[in-house]
Design an enzyme around this catalytic site. Structure first.
Site, PDB file in Angstrom:
ATOM      1  N   GLY A  22      -6.811   5.477  -4.894  1.00 21.12           N
ATOM      2  CA  GLY A  22      -6.252   5.177  -3.583  1.00 21.12           C
ATOM      3  C   GLY A  22      -5.487   3.873  -3.606  1.00 21.12           C
ATOM      4  O   GLY A  22      -5.815   2.948  -4.365  1.00 21.12           O
ATOM      5  N   GLY A  24      -3.161   1.236  -0.774  1.00 20.59           N
ATOM      6  CA  GLY A  24      -2.643   0.967   0.562  1.00 20.59           C
ATOM      7  C   GLY A  24      -2.143  -0.458   0.658  1.00 20.59           C
ATOM      8  O   GLY A  24      -2.109  -1.199  -0.344  1.00 20.59           O
ATOM      9  N   ALA A  25      -1.758  -0.841   1.873  1.00 16.89           N
ATOM     10  CA  ALA A  25      -1.215  -2.185   2.070  1.00 16.89           C
ATOM     11  C   ALA A  25      -2.237  -3.269   1.758  1.00 16.89           C
ATOM     12  O   ALA A  25      -1.902  -4.348   1.265  1.00 16.89           O
ATOM     13  CB  ALA A  25      -0.725  -2.329   3.509  1.00 16.89           C
ATOM     14  N   MET A  26      -3.524  -2.968   2.017  1.00 18.40           N
ATOM     15  CA  MET A  26      -4.565  -3.972   1.813  1.00 18.40           C
ATOM     16  C   MET A  26      -5.078  -4.041   0.378  1.00 18.40           C
ATOM     17  O   MET A  26      -5.658  -5.043  -0.027  1.00 18.40           O
ATOM     18  CB  MET A  26      -5.747  -3.702   2.747  1.00 18.40           C
ATOM     19  CG  MET A  26      -5.494  -4.047   4.196  1.00 18.40           C
ATOM     20  SD  MET A  26      -5.316  -5.813   4.473  1.00 18.40           S
ATOM     21  CE  MET A  26      -7.020  -6.358   4.226  1.00 18.40           C
ATOM     22  N   VAL A  29      -7.981   1.186  -4.782  1.00 21.75           N
ATOM     23  CA  VAL A  29      -9.346   1.677  -4.979  1.00 21.75           C
ATOM     24  C   VAL A  29      -9.409   2.434  -6.304  1.00 21.75           C
ATOM     25  O   VAL A  29      -8.543   3.279  -6.578  1.00 21.75           O
ATOM     26  CB  VAL A  29      -9.782   2.610  -3.824  1.00 21.75           C
ATOM     27  CG1 VAL A  29     -11.212   3.085  -4.044  1.00 21.75           C
ATOM     28  CG2 VAL A  29      -9.673   1.890  -2.481  1.00 21.75           C
ATOM     29  N   LYS A  45     -12.972  -1.319  -4.589  1.00 20.64           N
ATOM     30  CA  LYS A  45     -11.759  -1.662  -3.842  1.00 20.64           C
ATOM     31  C   LYS A  45     -11.393  -3.118  -4.096  1.00 20.64           C
ATOM     32  O   LYS A  45     -12.219  -4.014  -3.918  1.00 20.64           O
ATOM     33  CB  LYS A  45     -11.977  -1.434  -2.340  1.00 20.64           C
ATOM     34  CG  LYS A  45     -10.726  -1.724  -1.492  1.00 20.64           C
ATOM     35  CD  LYS A  45     -10.935  -1.343  -0.032  1.00 20.64           C
ATOM     36  CE  LYS A  45      -9.686  -1.579   0.800  1.00 20.64           C
ATOM     37  NZ  LYS A  45      -9.847  -1.148   2.201  1.00 20.64           N
ATOM     38  N   ASP A 148      -9.421   2.193  14.279  1.00 20.39           N
ATOM     39  CA  ASP A 148      -8.504   3.078  13.560  1.00 20.39           C
ATOM     40  C   ASP A 148      -9.143   4.443  13.291  1.00 20.39           C
ATOM     41  O   ASP A 148      -9.078   4.972  12.176  1.00 20.39           O
ATOM     42  CB  ASP A 148      -8.071   2.426  12.242  1.00 20.39           C
ATOM     43  CG  ASP A 148      -6.753   3.008  11.703  1.00 20.39           C
ATOM     44  OD1 ASP A 148      -6.002   3.617  12.496  1.00 20.39           O
ATOM     45  OD2 ASP A 148      -6.477   2.833  10.501  1.00 20.39           O
TER      46      ASP A 148
END
Length: 500
Positions: A22, A24-26, A29, A45, A148
């Site tokens: 995975g 994402g912006a943050m 993973v 993560k 969210d």
């Protein structure tokens, strides 16, 4: 060839990283194996280096802390196991590795039936209820607002005891209700945001309830209830504040949605927070009442002919064999070299049918009798270092009496225990022999407990590992580590038994 530099890297002398699963912006993973716990699969993560500053570090640590505390309280929230900083000062946290489909994929594949809708919705609500009830930080109870809730943050996994288990994911922008945002900047996913979230206002649990309403509508229809002209922030702001949701009946005319559920969804979608249900507990009560009515109506109706399938009868010699084996077990006395007390121990039993793995337990006569009809659950934990040790957990559960834990620790350097575990793996089951304190001279009852077929090859691997691994410390050290893991697991196991 895998080009990711992290592939194969061992983090904190414990977690061996695998493929990235995975991004994402943050952050990213990775799937990983926990070497300390026998290669158990986990997910790691990392915070993205591109946003590495003190504010994001603090936010990332808060996310890990929230998930860790909530995961201990609810089986329906992803569980965080560890937190740390690597040699390059990049924060990471370790969570359970979950394989399944997110709700968006499930709904896209096919519309949900009402029974499945009830089952999944109740579990989503139980996870949210836990978050809204709060976690204790520095002695203060702090409710958590997810902010969210959407289909991609709801994971549905196959579970051997529950069928389907829901996990609420991604508390990356979750907020403690007592926490003040540094700015009122927008955070969330436009299609699922409450009107007050679009405005950047202070939020309470009713904002998550609005997002839940959008989610429930989509679970039943495959579509979201509001559609803007464009996907701009201004268009979404307009529809969340002024557009009325579509009709459930027009989108799913084939499905007889109970009026109480229809009203519930529309009340969750109310523009004003004061017009929505005040808590997720209220939603759960409505769901459970309607689910109970649905089950009762199903009981009063005969099953359709096509669902009545004749099961093949077992061979007569199989029945006789099982009966004779259980009858043989019931002639056995409690061993003289064991104390007559409420204890449990394992034994590889020689019988006329061959050797079988058994677990012997002594209880009071009254409890031994009552526990015969309890739900059964088993779980195995293996620790390869500092000394190869296995924890064999058997749990008996009744909703009124609660759980009865029957833990058994096996030193896997012992040839006897290796044979016992090998026998469990080969038979796929074991027998639980009940003895009463009042009448130890004869076995009171025999119960057969099956294990997951997927567990059998893993048990065989652990037997082989026990034969080859070198012990670097006293067995008691591994036993104490497994006891700590067991205490952490109890709430998770209990939640499974309560849901099943």
């Amino acid at each position: 060839m895998n080009k990711d530099a992290n592939y194969g890297r061992v983090l904190a002398n414990r977690y061996q990283l695998g493929n990235m699963i995975g991004k994402g912006a943050m952050g990213r993973v990775y799937q990983a194996n926990d070497l300390l716990l026998g290669g158990v699969g986990v997910a790691v993560k990392f915070l993205s280096q591109t946003i590495l500053n003190q504010k994001t570090r603090d936010r990332f640590e808060t996310e890990a802390k929230i998930c860790a505390l909530l995961g201990e309280q609810s089986i329906n929230i992803v569980r965080v196991r560890d937190y740390g900083v690597d040699e390059m000062e990049i924060p990471f946290y370790v969570m359970e590795y979950l394989q399944g489909d997110n709700l968006r994929e499930l709904v896209k594949r096919c519309p949900l039936t009402l029974p499945r809708f009830f089952s999944l919705t109740r579990q989503i609500c139980l996870g949210l209820q836990c978050a809204h009830q709060g976690i204790v930080i520095d002695g203060q109870l702090c409710p958590v607002i997810h902010r969210d809730i959407k289909p991609s943050n709801i994971l549905v996994i196959e579970d051997l005891s529950l069928g389907e288990l829901v996990k609420v994911l991604d508390f990356g922008i979750a907020k403690l209700q007592s926490e003040q945002d540094a700015t009122s900047s927008f955070k969330g996913t436009l299609a699922y945001c409450s009107p007050e979230q679009m405005e950047g206002k202070e939020l309470d649990n009713r904002s998550d309830i609005y997002s839940l309403g959008v989610l429930l509508f989509e679970m039943l229809t495959g579509e979201i209830p509001l559609r803007p002209e464009t996907h701009s922030f201004a268009s979404w702001y307009q529809v969340h504040h002024h557009q009325q949701p579509k009709s459930l009946a027009s989108l799913r005319p084939d499905l007889k949605i109970p009026k109480s559920i229809e009203n519930l969804i529309y009340s969750c979608l109310a523009k004003s927070a004061s017009d929505r249900p005040s808590s997720v507990s209220t939603i759960i009560n409505i769901l459970e009442n309607e689910q109970f009515s649905l089950r009762n109506s199903a009981v009063t109706q005969p099953p359709p002919v096509e669902s009545i399938v004749a099961e093949p009868l077992p061979e007569l010699e199989d029945i006789i064999g099982d009966l004779s084996l259980d009858s043989f077990c019931q002639t056995l006395p409690w061993p003289k070299n064991k104390p007559q007390a409420e204890i449990v121990f394992s034994h590889l039993l020689s019988t006329p049918e061959g050797v079988i793995p058994t677990l012997w337990v002594m209880l009071s006569e009254k409890e031994a009798e009552k526990r015969q009809q309890d739900k059964r659950y088993n779980h195995f934990l293996f620790l390869m270092s500092p000394h190869p040790m296995l924890l064999w957990i058997t749990a008996l559960y009744h909703y009124q009496r609660g759980p009865r834990w029957l833990p058994c620790y096996l030193d896997l350097k012992s040839p006897t225990n290796q044979k016992l575990l090998q026998a469990i793996a080969e038979t796929g089951s074991y027998r639980l022999l009940f003895f009463s304190l009042e009448k130890p001279e004869i076995c009171a009852h025999v119960m057969t407990i099956n294990i997951s077929p997927a567990q059998c090859p893993l048990l065989k691997e652990w037997v082989n590992a026990g034969k080859t691994l070198v012990s670097v410390a006293h067995p008691k050290m591994s036993k104490n580590l497994l006891k700590q893991e067991f205490e952490k697991l109890k709430s998770q196991i209990l939640a499974k038994l309560q849901l099943s």
